[in-house]
Design a protein around this motif. Structure first.
Motif, PDB file in Angstrom:
ATOM      1  N   LYS A  28       6.002  -9.254 -29.478  1.00 41.66           N
ATOM      2  CA  LYS A  28       4.422 -10.401 -29.055  1.00 41.66           C
ATOM      3  C   LYS A  28       3.621  -9.019 -28.816  1.00 41.66           C
ATOM      4  CE  LYS A  28       6.137 -14.109 -29.025  1.00 41.66           C
ATOM      5  NZ  LYS A  28       4.466 -15.712 -30.003  1.00 41.66           N
ATOM      6  N   ALA A  29       2.588  -8.655 -28.429  1.00 42.72           N
ATOM      7  CA  ALA A  29       1.477  -7.696 -27.365  1.00 42.72           C
ATOM      8  C   ALA A  29       2.417  -7.261 -26.369  1.00 42.72           C
ATOM      9  CB  ALA A  29       0.477  -8.319 -27.955  1.00 42.72           C
ATOM     10  N   THR A  30       2.754  -6.079 -26.368  1.00 46.66           N
ATOM     11  CA  THR A  30       2.843  -5.941 -24.866  1.00 46.66           C
ATOM     12  C   THR A  30       1.525  -5.743 -23.912  1.00 46.66           C
ATOM     13  OG1 THR A  30       2.015  -3.102 -25.212  1.00 46.66           O
ATOM     14  CG2 THR A  30       4.542  -3.852 -26.088  1.00 46.66           C
ATOM     15  N   LYS A  31       1.922  -5.375 -22.282  1.00 46.15           N
ATOM     16  CA  LYS A  31       0.879  -5.797 -21.784  1.00 46.15           C
ATOM     17  C   LYS A  31      -0.243  -4.619 -22.286  1.00 46.15           C
ATOM     18  CE  LYS A  31      -0.020  -5.256 -16.520  1.00 46.15           C
ATOM     19  NZ  LYS A  31       0.732  -5.452 -15.530  1.00 46.15           N
ATOM     20  N   GLU A  33      -0.998  -2.634 -24.566  1.00 41.28           N
ATOM     21  CA  GLU A  33      -1.632  -3.654 -25.819  1.00 41.28           C
ATOM     22  C   GLU A  33      -3.046  -4.053 -25.602  1.00 41.28           C
ATOM     23  OE1 GLU A  33       0.915  -2.890 -30.132  1.00 41.28           O
ATOM     24  OE2 GLU A  33       1.774  -4.279 -28.270  1.00 41.28           O
ATOM     25  N   LYS A  34      -2.264  -5.574 -24.527  1.00 38.30           N
ATOM     26  CA  LYS A  34      -3.561  -6.014 -24.494  1.00 38.30           C
ATOM     27  C   LYS A  34      -4.718  -5.807 -24.063  1.00 38.30           C
ATOM     28  CE  LYS A  34       0.120  -9.990 -24.241  1.00 38.30           C
ATOM     29  NZ  LYS A  34       0.295 -11.353 -23.514  1.00 38.30           N
ATOM     30  N   GLU A  35      -4.956  -5.070 -22.405  1.00 38.23           N
ATOM     31  CA  GLU A  35      -5.180  -3.699 -22.239  1.00 38.23           C
ATOM     32  C   GLU A  35      -6.238  -2.990 -23.272  1.00 38.23           C
ATOM     33  OE1 GLU A  35      -3.432  -2.344 -19.197  1.00 38.23           O
ATOM     34  OE2 GLU A  35      -3.148  -4.068 -18.078  1.00 38.23           O
ATOM     35  N   ILE A  37      -6.810  -4.166 -25.927  1.00 33.06           N
ATOM     36  CA  ILE A  37      -7.724  -4.450 -26.917  1.00 33.06           C
ATOM     37  C   ILE A  37      -8.808  -5.356 -26.745  1.00 33.06           C
ATOM     38  CG2 ILE A  37      -6.971  -6.706 -27.997  1.00 33.06           C
ATOM     39  CD1 ILE A  37      -5.023  -5.953 -28.624  1.00 33.06           C
ATOM     40  N   LYS A  38      -8.674  -5.569 -25.188  1.00 33.38           N
ATOM     41  CA  LYS A  38      -9.301  -5.553 -24.321  1.00 33.38           C
ATOM     42  C   LYS A  38     -10.408  -5.299 -24.125  1.00 33.38           C
ATOM     43  CE  LYS A  38     -10.500  -8.693 -19.701  1.00 33.38           C
ATOM     44  NZ  LYS A  38     -10.255  -9.290 -18.764  1.00 33.38           N
TER      45      LYS A  38
END
Length: 50
Positions: A28-31, A33-35, A37-38
């Motif tokens: 799963k993507a880490t926090k 990574e998500k930030e 990407i956003k």
């Protein structure tokens, strides 16, 4: 002129089982990574002019 795209083959048998098993083990993507990407999406979205 563009060439026609061939239909994607359907996975059957052991290939299908192996594919589903690999999808279940996907990390799963880490926090962070998500930030990242956003933030990248927001930069690209600001550049896009439709």
């Amino acid at each position: 002129m563009a060439k026609p795209i061939q239909p994607t083959p359907v996975l059957k048998g052991k290939d299908a089982v192996r594919f589903l098993d690999a999808m279940g083990k996907r990390p799963k993507a880490t926090k962070e990574e998500k930030e990242r990407i956003k933030a990248d999406f927001e930069k690209l979205n600001a550049l896009a002019q439709f």
